[in-house]
Design an enzyme around this catalytic site. Structure first.
Site, mmCIF file in Angstrom:
data_model
loop_
_atom_site.group_PDB
_atom_site.id
_atom_site.type_symbol
_atom_site.label_atom_id
_atom_site.label_comp_id
_atom_site.label_asym_id
_atom_site.label_seq_id
_atom_site.Cartn_x
_atom_site.Cartn_y
_atom_site.Cartn_z
ATOM 1 N N ASP A 255 0.885 -1.165 0.000
ATOM 2 C CA ASP A 255 0.000 0.000 0.000
ATOM 3 C C ASP A 255 0.921 1.213 0.000
ATOM 4 O O ASP A 255 1.524 1.547 1.019
ATOM 5 C CB ASP A 255 -0.891 -0.033 1.250
ATOM 6 C CG ASP A 255 -1.712 1.246 1.422
ATOM 7 O OD1 ASP A 255 -1.668 2.108 0.516
ATOM 8 O OD2 ASP A 255 -2.391 1.379 2.458
ATOM 9 N N LYS B 93 2.598 11.255 -3.484
ATOM 10 C CA LYS B 93 1.584 10.566 -4.295
ATOM 11 C C LYS B 93 0.665 11.552 -5.017
ATOM 12 O O LYS B 93 0.129 11.258 -6.068
ATOM 13 C CB LYS B 93 0.767 9.656 -3.382
ATOM 14 C CG LYS B 93 -0.201 8.740 -4.100
ATOM 15 C CD LYS B 93 -0.706 7.695 -3.131
ATOM 16 C CE LYS B 93 -1.812 6.842 -3.697
ATOM 17 N NZ LYS B 93 -2.251 5.847 -2.708
ATOM 18 N N GLU C 204 -7.247 0.246 -4.523
ATOM 19 C CA GLU C 204 -7.228 0.162 -3.058
ATOM 20 C C GLU C 204 -8.531 -0.364 -2.464
ATOM 21 O O GLU C 204 -8.493 -1.274 -1.632
ATOM 22 C CB GLU C 204 -6.832 1.520 -2.464
ATOM 23 C CG GLU C 204 -5.332 1.754 -2.632
ATOM 24 C CD GLU C 204 -4.893 3.204 -2.587
ATOM 25 O OE1 GLU C 204 -5.704 4.069 -2.194
ATOM 26 O OE2 GLU C 204 -3.737 3.477 -2.939
ATOM 27 N N ASP D 131 -13.176 4.687 1.316
ATOM 28 C CA ASP D 131 -11.748 4.822 1.621
ATOM 29 C C ASP D 131 -11.336 6.289 1.570
ATOM 30 O O ASP D 131 -11.190 6.869 0.493
ATOM 31 C CB ASP D 131 -10.943 3.978 0.611
ATOM 32 C CG ASP D 131 -9.423 4.038 0.855
ATOM 33 O OD1 ASP D 131 -8.972 4.818 1.716
ATOM 34 O OD2 ASP D 131 -8.695 3.300 0.166
HETATM 35 P P1 ADP Z 1 -3.084 7.304 2.831
HETATM 36 O O1 ADP Z 1 -3.810 6.091 2.387
HETATM 37 O O2 ADP Z 1 -3.376 8.499 2.000
HETATM 38 O O3 ADP Z 1 -1.646 7.110 3.069
HETATM 39 P P2 ADP Z 1 -4.023 6.909 5.514
HETATM 40 O O4 ADP Z 1 -5.110 5.953 5.303
HETATM 41 O O5 ADP Z 1 -2.798 6.452 6.193
HETATM 42 O O6 ADP Z 1 -3.692 7.714 4.217
HETATM 43 O O7 ADP Z 1 -4.646 8.133 6.320
HETATM 44 C C1 ADP Z 1 -3.871 9.230 6.617
HETATM 45 C C2 ADP Z 1 -4.754 10.392 6.912
HETATM 46 O O8 ADP Z 1 -5.607 10.073 8.019
HETATM 47 C C3 ADP Z 1 -3.946 11.608 7.301
HETATM 48 O O9 ADP Z 1 -4.466 12.760 6.670
HETATM 49 C C4 ADP Z 1 -4.140 11.650 8.789
HETATM 50 O O10 ADP Z 1 -4.027 12.970 9.287
HETATM 51 C C5 ADP Z 1 -5.544 11.131 8.933
HETATM 52 N N1 ADP Z 1 -5.828 10.615 10.263
HETATM 53 C C6 ADP Z 1 -5.157 9.651 10.939
HETATM 54 N N2 ADP Z 1 -5.687 9.482 12.168
HETATM 55 C C7 ADP Z 1 -6.708 10.375 12.277
HETATM 56 C C8 ADP Z 1 -7.635 10.706 13.306
HETATM 57 N N3 ADP Z 1 -7.609 10.098 14.499
HETATM 58 N N4 ADP Z 1 -8.548 11.673 13.044
HETATM 59 C C9 ADP Z 1 -8.564 12.307 11.875
HETATM 60 N N5 ADP Z 1 -7.725 12.053 10.866
HETATM 61 C C10 ADP Z 1 -6.805 11.094 11.065
HETATM 62 MG MG MG Z 2 -4.678 4.563 1.709
#
Ligand code: ADP
Ligand code: MG
Length: 613
Positions: free
Chosen positions: A12, A74, A152, A175
């Site tokens: 991922d 990304k 995804e 997602d």
């Molecule tokens: P990606 O798939 O784009 O890498 P993720 O699924 O890892 O992203 O999610 C990351 C996003 O989720 C970030 O913008 C992060 O700030 C947000 N995030 C993570 N935990 C929380 C939370 N507890 N509340 C709100 N947003 C969150």
């Molecule tokens: Mg993701």
């Protein structure tokens, strides 16, 4: 007899976080980093020695050296614009390859002799052709054999569907990550997962929420002091970090005190920020963006010819689904609770591992099969007759959105003027009737058409969209069989071997050039030994610069941490000294850096003791 399984991993590659997984004892499992992290931040830092840091270490260097650090790469994937990191220009896929290489390191120790590790890499369902190709290229640059690119939300459904061969019904995957939003409607029956429809937005995610909060905070400073902290790279980086932290806290608390004692300076006077932000205020800021996600949910449902009541399970994937308002909106639409047994951070990587396991044969017993769709319409621009008038730039769809893939479709078109010898094939993806309002995928000319009357020559245009979501287009003059084939990207000259080597060379050069000094000493090398002797003074100066830079970075980080514990005057003095060291670090030189660092260290000792009193 058991054959030796070849390594196939699932990755991922997220905007914010990335993870790698594979099949272990018949089950998908995350492979942790040597520091036991299950997911790592998708942040890349190139240090002053030309070493690449990825993940938490890179995050740590971000405030001290923003120009040497890149996050959310990304969001640039598929773009032809190189980006600057440590004063070097690299393409987005080249920077992404550094993240993938780091992940590869987590598994490489298990397969020391294997050079070719195969990988399934996930992309947002709504990623365009160019974005998918860039992702594939990033994987190849990292030294993987990229076996598949999968969507995804489809990966999430695969992880969920594994081990549930009897589950029947419709699931909806919502997602919302850091940079992208995707929704997919999937039908499950007898171990078959069939994606019915997908919708999404490649530029909508938690990052956008951070920027909205950042603007809110910055506007507050502008209103109070007449200074815009967004204009100062370091202040902006501090604000961005604070915004994300605040956003996460607001998922747990109704209100959060935001405090940055020293953000920037106005005429040498320190400026700080101290405000309270409530969850209600934050929800109002992101309301439009969340509404857009629910509109896309509605569209995906309509495309799948389903009602919310037809959905049996909702899977929430991506860190941003931790925002309480998101869960509330989902409950309002579906009148049920989303699944709670889905890990929003790991599901996509685990699903990619499931796909990898199906490919390697490690999961055949599960007999899980999945099919996917093209999430957007693809076609060409044509002249179109409406009544008596001709309209140009009409979007003639060849593959309608949500067609099951792989798919090959041919449409026939005709010449539009007398004696026409060539046609221009302009390829687009999107949903507007006006071709130019859609996303351009490229264009090419089919030449060598026999001169004839308008409408007398037929041209067959064939679109093939493969399981990786990559498009090939062919045009053929029917009367003489003259044909042209393009893989949309060939045109951009990025699929060639030559381009590949150039990319590798560019990365190599960028790392070499980003060094602030040359530390390539090989003490085993006899020739080098002589040089070492001859240039002893030069080398020891360089070596001391290297350790000096490390020391300075540590001191800067320590200073920045200490600032919030100090009174205003002390904080101001300390921050000024930190700033001076930071400035010298941009273009370091031994004497001046050593002097500034000594002063900083003195201050740290003084203030630290003060803090302990
Ligand atoms: P990606 O798939 O784009 O890498 P993720 O699924 O890892 O992203 O999610 C990351 C996003 O989720 C970030 O913008 C992060 O700030 C947000 N995030 C993570 N935990 C929380 C939370 N507890 N509340 C709100 N947003 C969150
Ligand atoms: Mg993701």
């Amino acid at each position: 007899m058991k054959s030796k399984t070849r390594p196939i991993v699932g990755i991922d590659l997220g905007t914010t976080n990335s993870a790698i997984a594979w099949i272990q004892e018949g089950k998908p499992a995350i492979v942790s980093s040597p520091k036991r992290e299950r997911i790592i931040p998708s942040v890349v830092h190139i240090d002053t020695r030309g070493q690449v840091l990825v993940g938490q270490d890179a995050v740590g260097s971000k405030i001290a050296m923003p120009s040497r650090t890149i996050s959310a790469i990304k969001r640039h994937m598929g773009s032809e614009e190189p980006l600057s990191i440590a004063d070097q220009m690299l393409l987005p896929e080249e920077i992404s390859s550094l993240i993938l290489k780091e992940l590869k390191g987590f598994v490489a120790t298990t397969f020391p002799d294997e050079t070719a590790i195969e990988a399934v890499i996930t992309v947002p369902a709504y990623f365009t052709d160019a974005q998918r190709r860039a992702t594939k290229r990033a994987g190849e640059l990292a030294g993987f054999v990229v076996e598949r690119i999968i969507n995804e939300p489809t990966a999430a459904a695969l992880a969920f569907g594994l081990g549930k061969p009897d589950q029947t019904g419709h699931i909806l995957v919502y997602d919302l990550g850091g940079g992208t939003f995707d929704v997919s409607v999937v039908e499950m029956y007898s171990g078959i997962l069939e994606v019915k429809a997908s919708a999404g937005n490649n530029l909508l995610g938690g990052e956008d929420f951070d920027w909205l909060l950042l603007d809110y905070m910055a506007e507050h400073v502008v209103a109070e002091y007449g200074v815009d902290p967004r204009l100062d790279l370091r202040a902006k980086t501090l604000l961005k970090e604070k915004a994300e932290e605040t956003k996460k806290l607001l998922s747990m608390s109704e209100r959060v005190d935001v405090s940055i004692p020293l953000l920037c300076f106005k005429d040498k006077d320190p400026i700080g920020l101290a405000i309270e932000i409530t969850r209600v205020q934050f929800e109002a800021m992101i309301d439009d963006l969340l509404r857009e996600t629910t509109e896309l949910v509605t569209r995906a449902l309509a495309d799948a010819h389903l009602l919310p009541t037809d959905i049996n399970e909702v899977l929430l994937v991506g860190g941003s689904t931790r925002i309480p308002k998101v869960r509330e909106l989902i409950r309002d639409i579906f009148e049920m609770e989303p699944r709670t047994d889905v890990d929003p951070d790991e599901t996509v990587a685990l699903g990619a591992a499931v796909q990898a396991g199906i490919k390697s044969g490690e999961l055949t017993a599960e007999s899980l099969i999945s099919t996917d769709v093209a999430p957007f319409s693809m076609g060409i621009s044509v002249l179109h007759q409406i009544g008596a008038s001709m309209r140009s730039d009409w979007f003639s769809v060849i593959i309608p959105r949500n067609t099951t893939i792989p798919v090959t479709r041919t449409e026939q078109y005709h010449t539009s003027s007398d004696g026409q010898r060539a046609v221009s094939i302009e390829i687009y993806q999107g949903e507007s009737e006006q071709a130019k309002e859609n996303y351009s995928l490229g264009e090419f000319m089919l030449e060598g058409i026999p001169a004839n009357l308008a409408g007398e020559e037929a041209i067959d245009v064939t679109f093939s969209y493969n399981i990786n979501g990559i498009l090939e287009v062919a045009a053929k003059c029917v009367s003489n069989g003259k044909e042209m084939h393009i893989s949309v990207h060939d045109q951009l000259q990025r699929d060639s071997e030559e381009e590949f080597s150039q990319s590798l060379e560019r990365i190599h050069q960028a790392l070499a050039n980003s060094r602030l000094f040359d530390d390539e000493f090989d003490f085993d090398d006899e020739e080098m030994d002589i040089t070492v002797e001859a240039d002893d003074e030069f080398l020891s100066a360089n070596r001391s610069l290297a350790s000096l830079i490390d020391e300075a970075k540590l001191a800067v980080a320590k200073g920045q941490r200490l600032v919030s514990a100090l009174d205003e005057l002390a904080a101001k003095n300390l921050l000024q000294q930190v700033d001076q060291v930071l400035q010298l670090l941009e273009n370091p030189e031994v004497t001046s850096l050593r002097n500034a660092l000594d002063d900083l260290v003195d201050m740290l000792i003084d203030y630290d003791m003060e803090g302990e009193d």
